[in-house]
Scaffold this motif. Structure first.
Motif, PDB file in Angstrom:
ATOM      1  N   THR A  35       0.854  -1.187   0.000  1.00  0.00           N
ATOM      2  CA  THR A  35       0.000   0.000   0.000  1.00  0.00           C
ATOM      3  C   THR A  35       0.886   1.231   0.000  1.00  0.00           C
ATOM      4  O   THR A  35       1.683   1.434   0.916  1.00  0.00           O
ATOM      5  N   LEU A  36       0.773   2.006  -1.040  1.00  0.00           N
ATOM      6  CA  LEU A  36       1.573   3.229  -1.120  1.00  0.00           C
ATOM      7  C   LEU A  36       0.681   4.420  -0.800  1.00  0.00           C
ATOM      8  O   LEU A  36      -0.372   4.582  -1.398  1.00  0.00           O
ATOM      9  N   ASN A  37       1.094   5.196   0.159  1.00  0.00           N
ATOM     10  CA  ASN A  37       0.347   6.416   0.480  1.00  0.00           C
ATOM     11  C   ASN A  37       1.145   7.625   0.044  1.00  0.00           C
ATOM     12  O   ASN A  37       2.368   7.611   0.104  1.00  0.00           O
ATOM     13  N   ASP A  38       0.438   8.634  -0.364  1.00  0.00           N
ATOM     14  CA  ASP A  38       1.110   9.891  -0.693  1.00  0.00           C
ATOM     15  C   ASP A  38       1.691  10.490   0.581  1.00  0.00           C
ATOM     16  O   ASP A  38       1.044  10.482   1.613  1.00  0.00           O
ATOM     17  N   VAL A  39       2.867  11.003   0.464  1.00  0.00           N
ATOM     18  CA  VAL A  39       3.487  11.673   1.610  1.00  0.00           C
ATOM     19  C   VAL A  39       4.147  12.951   1.129  1.00  0.00           C
ATOM     20  O   VAL A  39       4.706  12.993   0.031  1.00  0.00           O
ATOM     21  N   THR A  70      22.296  34.252   1.958  1.00  0.00           N
ATOM     22  CA  THR A  70      22.008  32.981   1.280  1.00  0.00           C
ATOM     23  C   THR A  70      21.862  31.892   2.325  1.00  0.00           C
ATOM     24  O   THR A  70      22.718  31.743   3.184  1.00  0.00           O
ATOM     25  N   LYS A  71      20.744  31.200   2.252  1.00  0.00           N
ATOM     26  CA  LYS A  71      20.509  30.103   3.192  1.00  0.00           C
ATOM     27  C   LYS A  71      20.542  28.792   2.414  1.00  0.00           C
ATOM     28  O   LYS A  71      19.639  28.509   1.623  1.00  0.00           O
ATOM     29  N   ALA A  72      21.606  28.047   2.628  1.00  0.00           N
ATOM     30  CA  ALA A  72      21.691  26.735   1.976  1.00  0.00           C
ATOM     31  C   ALA A  72      20.660  25.813   2.618  1.00  0.00           C
ATOM     32  O   ALA A  72      20.353  25.963   3.800  1.00  0.00           O
ATOM     33  N   ASN A  73      20.129  24.900   1.832  1.00  0.00           N
ATOM     34  CA  ASN A  73      19.110  23.953   2.326  1.00  0.00           C
ATOM     35  C   ASN A  73      17.976  24.652   3.053  1.00  0.00           C
ATOM     36  O   ASN A  73      17.524  24.206   4.098  1.00  0.00           O
ATOM     37  N   SER A  74      17.541  25.804   2.526  1.00  0.00           N
ATOM     38  CA  SER A  74      16.421  26.505   3.147  1.00  0.00           C
ATOM     39  C   SER A  74      15.245  25.572   3.282  1.00  0.00           C
ATOM     40  O   SER A  74      14.538  25.563   4.277  1.00  0.00           O
ATOM     41  N   LEU A  75      15.022  24.797   2.228  1.00  0.00           N
ATOM     42  CA  LEU A  75      13.941  23.824   2.241  1.00  0.00           C
ATOM     43  C   LEU A  75      14.486  22.493   1.774  1.00  0.00           C
ATOM     44  O   LEU A  75      15.246  22.439   0.807  1.00  0.00           O
ATOM     45  N   LYS A  76      14.094  21.454   2.474  1.00  0.00           N
ATOM     46  CA  LYS A  76      14.456  20.101   2.052  1.00  0.00           C
ATOM     47  C   LYS A  76      13.157  19.309   2.072  1.00  0.00           C
ATOM     48  O   LYS A  76      12.595  19.057   3.144  1.00  0.00           O
ATOM     49  N   VAL A  77      12.656  18.990   0.897  1.00  0.00           N
ATOM     50  CA  VAL A  77      11.316  18.407   0.793  1.00  0.00           C
ATOM     51  C   VAL A  77      11.383  17.002   0.200  1.00  0.00           C
ATOM     52  O   VAL A  77      12.140  16.753  -0.736  1.00  0.00           O
ATOM     53  N   THR A  78      10.578  16.103   0.758  1.00  0.00           N
ATOM     54  CA  THR A  78      10.367  14.785   0.160  1.00  0.00           C
ATOM     55  C   THR A  78       8.905  14.707  -0.218  1.00  0.00           C
ATOM     56  O   THR A  78       8.038  15.003   0.605  1.00  0.00           O
ATOM     57  N   SER A  79       8.622  14.360  -1.458  1.00  0.00           N
ATOM     58  CA  SER A  79       7.224  14.264  -1.869  1.00  0.00           C
ATOM     59  C   SER A  79       7.059  13.136  -2.872  1.00  0.00           C
ATOM     60  O   SER A  79       7.888  12.953  -3.756  1.00  0.00           O
ATOM     61  N   THR A  80       5.947  12.394  -2.708  1.00  0.00           N
ATOM     62  CA  THR A  80       5.679  11.271  -3.615  1.00  0.00           C
ATOM     63  C   THR A  80       4.904  11.729  -4.844  1.00  0.00           C
ATOM     64  O   THR A  80       4.578  10.925  -5.701  1.00  0.00           O
ATOM     65  N   LYS A  81       4.548  13.001  -4.876  1.00  0.00           N
ATOM     66  CA  LYS A  81       3.882  13.569  -6.051  1.00  0.00           C
ATOM     67  C   LYS A  81       4.575  14.893  -6.374  1.00  0.00           C
ATOM     68  O   LYS A  81       5.235  15.465  -5.502  1.00  0.00           O
ATOM     69  N   ASN A  82       4.393  15.369  -7.594  1.00  0.00           N
ATOM     70  CA  ASN A  82       4.911  16.701  -7.909  1.00  0.00           C
ATOM     71  C   ASN A  82       4.317  17.698  -6.908  1.00  0.00           C
ATOM     72  O   ASN A  82       3.216  17.492  -6.418  1.00  0.00           O
TER      73      ASN A  82
ATOM     74  N   ILE B  19      17.117   7.411   5.175  1.00  0.00           N
ATOM     75  CA  ILE B  19      15.701   7.340   4.813  1.00  0.00           C
ATOM     76  C   ILE B  19      14.858   7.902   5.959  1.00  0.00           C
ATOM     77  O   ILE B  19      13.892   8.600   5.771  1.00  0.00           O
ATOM     78  N   LEU B  20      15.293   7.576   7.197  1.00  0.00           N
ATOM     79  CA  LEU B  20      14.547   8.035   8.363  1.00  0.00           C
ATOM     80  C   LEU B  20      15.048   9.412   8.805  1.00  0.00           C
ATOM     81  O   LEU B  20      15.188   9.682   9.979  1.00  0.00           O
ATOM     82  N   ALA B  21      15.398  10.239   7.850  1.00  0.00           N
ATOM     83  CA  ALA B  21      15.913  11.566   8.167  1.00  0.00           C
ATOM     84  C   ALA B  21      14.902  12.306   9.020  1.00  0.00           C
ATOM     85  O   ALA B  21      13.715  12.052   8.940  1.00  0.00           O
ATOM     86  N   GLN B  22      15.381  13.208   9.828  1.00  0.00           N
ATOM     87  CA  GLN B  22      14.507  13.931  10.738  1.00  0.00           C
ATOM     88  C   GLN B  22      13.597  14.849   9.943  1.00  0.00           C
ATOM     89  O   GLN B  22      14.066  15.769   9.293  1.00  0.00           O
ATOM     90  N   SER B  23      12.321  14.561  10.028  1.00  0.00           N
ATOM     91  CA  SER B  23      11.424  15.373   9.226  1.00  0.00           C
ATOM     92  C   SER B  23      10.028  15.405   9.817  1.00  0.00           C
ATOM     93  O   SER B  23       9.704  14.637  10.718  1.00  0.00           O
ATOM     94  N   ILE B  24       9.242  16.302   9.270  1.00  0.00           N
ATOM     95  CA  ILE B  24       7.835  16.373   9.610  1.00  0.00           C
ATOM     96  C   ILE B  24       7.082  16.024   8.349  1.00  0.00           C
ATOM     97  O   ILE B  24       7.272  16.667   7.311  1.00  0.00           O
ATOM     98  N   SER B  25       6.278  14.964   8.418  1.00  0.00           N
ATOM     99  CA  SER B  25       5.616  14.546   7.198  1.00  0.00           C
ATOM    100  C   SER B  25       4.117  14.430   7.397  1.00  0.00           C
ATOM    101  O   SER B  25       3.638  14.234   8.515  1.00  0.00           O
ATOM    102  N   MET B  26       3.417  14.572   6.293  1.00  0.00           N
ATOM    103  CA  MET B  26       1.958  14.447   6.299  1.00  0.00           C
ATOM    104  C   MET B  26       1.577  13.388   5.278  1.00  0.00           C
ATOM    105  O   MET B  26       2.092  13.383   4.161  1.00  0.00           O
ATOM    106  N   SER B  27       0.685  12.495   5.679  1.00  0.00           N
ATOM    107  CA  SER B  27       0.220  11.467   4.759  1.00  0.00           C
ATOM    108  C   SER B  27      -1.240  11.159   5.049  1.00  0.00           C
ATOM    109  O   SER B  27      -1.607  11.005   6.207  1.00  0.00           O
ATOM    110  N   PRO B  28      -2.134  11.060   4.070  1.00  0.00           N
ATOM    111  CA  PRO B  28      -1.871  11.352   2.662  1.00  0.00           C
ATOM    112  C   PRO B  28      -1.828  12.867   2.412  1.00  0.00           C
ATOM    113  O   PRO B  28      -1.922  13.641   3.369  1.00  0.00           O
ATOM    114  N   THR B  29      -1.690  13.233   1.161  1.00  0.00           N
ATOM    115  CA  THR B  29      -1.669  14.666   0.823  1.00  0.00           C
ATOM    116  C   THR B  29      -3.017  15.117   0.267  1.00  0.00           C
ATOM    117  O   THR B  29      -3.220  16.297   0.050  1.00  0.00           O
ATOM    118  N   ARG B  30      -3.897  14.130   0.017  1.00  0.00           N
ATOM    119  CA  ARG B  30      -5.229  14.474  -0.489  1.00  0.00           C
ATOM    120  C   ARG B  30      -6.246  13.537   0.158  1.00  0.00           C
ATOM    121  O   ARG B  30      -5.978  12.349   0.330  1.00  0.00           O
TER     122      ARG B  30
END
Lengths: 180, 266
Positions: A35-39, A70-82, B19-30
């Motif tokens: 089961t894959l959930n969007d994150v 200049t702020k390096a790594n201002s945002l570091k995002v992981t997303s399963t969708k665009n 993979i388990l990097a320190q983060s705040i995540s939300m699931s699902p997104t919709r």
């Protein structure tokens, strides 16, 4: 002879039993569900998460030149969708008691070496409404965005900043990430 | 041999920790809700804080719409024609997600008895990080910016009777541009179905003289019913010749395709 018949019967039985047994094993199935959930997530190492960006005006030269942090790594995002990133200020002004500096003195844009985050990047003159900083960034893991915070000399040498009482003027800047 | 095993375990552990990097995540997104008028339906969203710090989020709703270029615009809750922000509720208006923990938030939708049996509605629930005492500007004289983070959870309501998944290619055209080096082809798409439609749009060019094919990166879209969107494909620099352009739209959760063709002379 009798012995041979018994051995043959036993062997035959063993083979039958064995095959049956083997067949029984073959028919056992297991369903594997993935089961894959969007994150969507932001890495706590991002400097845009409960962090501060400070501009210091101490000399005449400070007021007469563009200041960029200049702020390096201002945002570091992981997303399963665009995804998209928008930015807004918590109010219309940087506040120091009753003294105000409009938030529009600040421009936020992706640094020249902008990091691993893709998509279309826009320079944003800060306001209290949502403005698109990154649109349609391709999905990915731990995508970094390096940001330049700039107050141009045209603003710092204007009455927006120049001549304001000394002190610390603060405001929050919120980055909003949403999936496509 | 033992060294190799240690090395292997080390790589696995370092890999896992990244993979388990320190983060705040939300699931699902919709969240996709459905139900009959008058019904109350609920779903949960999970916030996970794998960092060492507690985070407090304010929960607030907004409306949103998508412009033709795909850009999302946020509006005040209740201001959009298709808003369902007033149908939504959560038990709390603010949530604390302690360090190294997970919080499930129940999102309820009370479908009004008078709700349309055909209209798809939408809104967005935002989790906005609230500044804490530690988050203070350090500068003595100057301007201090406190940066915060917010994630948006899309909320959709589709009436149970809405089952038609369909998109229509309404136009394929080259965008007029002064810079020959930045040629673009625009594909206009209309959602003529009555459900939210996620799709990928692909564009291929075939040189009609040499037979050489150019496949451009696919673009993902998500469209509300009865909306229009224009997808732009940037063409390779200095492309020239006669080409056949083929647009293929693949709709998620369906084997249905939409195909459009057009001849181009660059």
């Amino acid at each position: 002879m009798k012995k041979q018949i018994v051995i043959a019967a036993l062997t035959f039985g063993a083979i039958l039993f064995g095959t049956n047994h083997a067949q029984a094993q073959n028919t056992a199935t297991t369903t594997v569900n993935i089961t894959l959930n969007d994150v969507i997530s932001i890495d706590a190492g991002s400097t845009a998460i409960g962090n501060t960006v400070d501009f210091n005006y101490a000399t005449a030269a400070d007021y007469n030149s563009d200041q960029t942090v200049t702020k390096a790594n201002s945002l570091k995002v992981t997303s399963t969708k665009n995804f998209n990133v928008k930015v807004k200020a918590g109010g219309t002004s940087f506040v120091n008691g009753t003294n105000l500096i409009p938030v529009s003195v600040l421009t936020i844009k992706a640094a020249t070496a902008s990091g691993t985050m893709g998509g279309t990047k826009n320079a944003v003159v800060l306001s209290s409404s949502d403005q698109t900083l990154v649109s349609n960034a391709p999905l990915g893991s731990a995508l970094t965005l390096n940001l330049d915070y700039t107050i141009p000399a045209s603003k710092s040498s204007s009455s927006d900043i120049l001549g304001k009482p000394a002190g610390t003027y603060t405001q929050t800047v919120t980055y909003t990430a949403t999936a496509l | 041999m033992r060294k190799f095993i240690y090395l292997f375990v080390f790589f696995i552990l370092t890999g896992a920790s990244s993979i388990l990097a320190q983060s705040i995540s939300m699931s699902p997104t919709r969240l996709f809700f459905t139900g009959s008028p008058g019904e109350k339906v609920t779903q949960t969203v999970t916030l996970q804080n794998s960092s060492d710090k507690d985070y407090v989020f304010n929960l607030n709703y907004k409306d949103w719409m998508r412009e033709e270029d795909g850009n999302k615009v946020y509006l005040d809750a209740g201001s959009s024609k298709t808003s369902n922000a007033s149908w939504m509720s959560t038990l709390e208006n603010a949530v604390t997600v302690p360090a190294k923990s997970t919080k499930e938030i129940v999102v309820s939708m009370q479908i009004p008895a008078t709700a349309s049996k055909s209209a798809v509605t939408n809104s967005m629930l935002f989790f906005t990080q609230l500044p804490q005492q530690a988050d203070q500007a350090k500068v003595q004289n100057g301007i201090g910016i406190i940066t915060l983070f917010e994630v948006g959870l899309h909320i959709f309501y589709t009436p149970p009777g809405n089952q038609v998944k369909s998109l229509d290619i309404t136009n394929i055209s080259e965008l007029s541009n002064d810079h020959a080096a930045e040629r673009k082809v625009a594909v206009n798409i209309h959602n003529d179905g009555n459900t939210i439609n996620d799709a990928t749009v692909e564009f291929e060019l075939t040189d009609t003289d040499s037979g050489k094919e150019i496949k451009l990166p696919a673009i993902s879209i998500s469209m509300l019913p009865d909306s229009n969107q224009t997808v732009q494909f940037s063409l390779p620099e200095n492309i020239s010749g006669n080409f056949l352009g083929v647009v293929i739209i693949k709709m998620a959760g369906s084997n249905d395709l939409r195909v459009g063709e057009k001849n181009f002379k660059f």
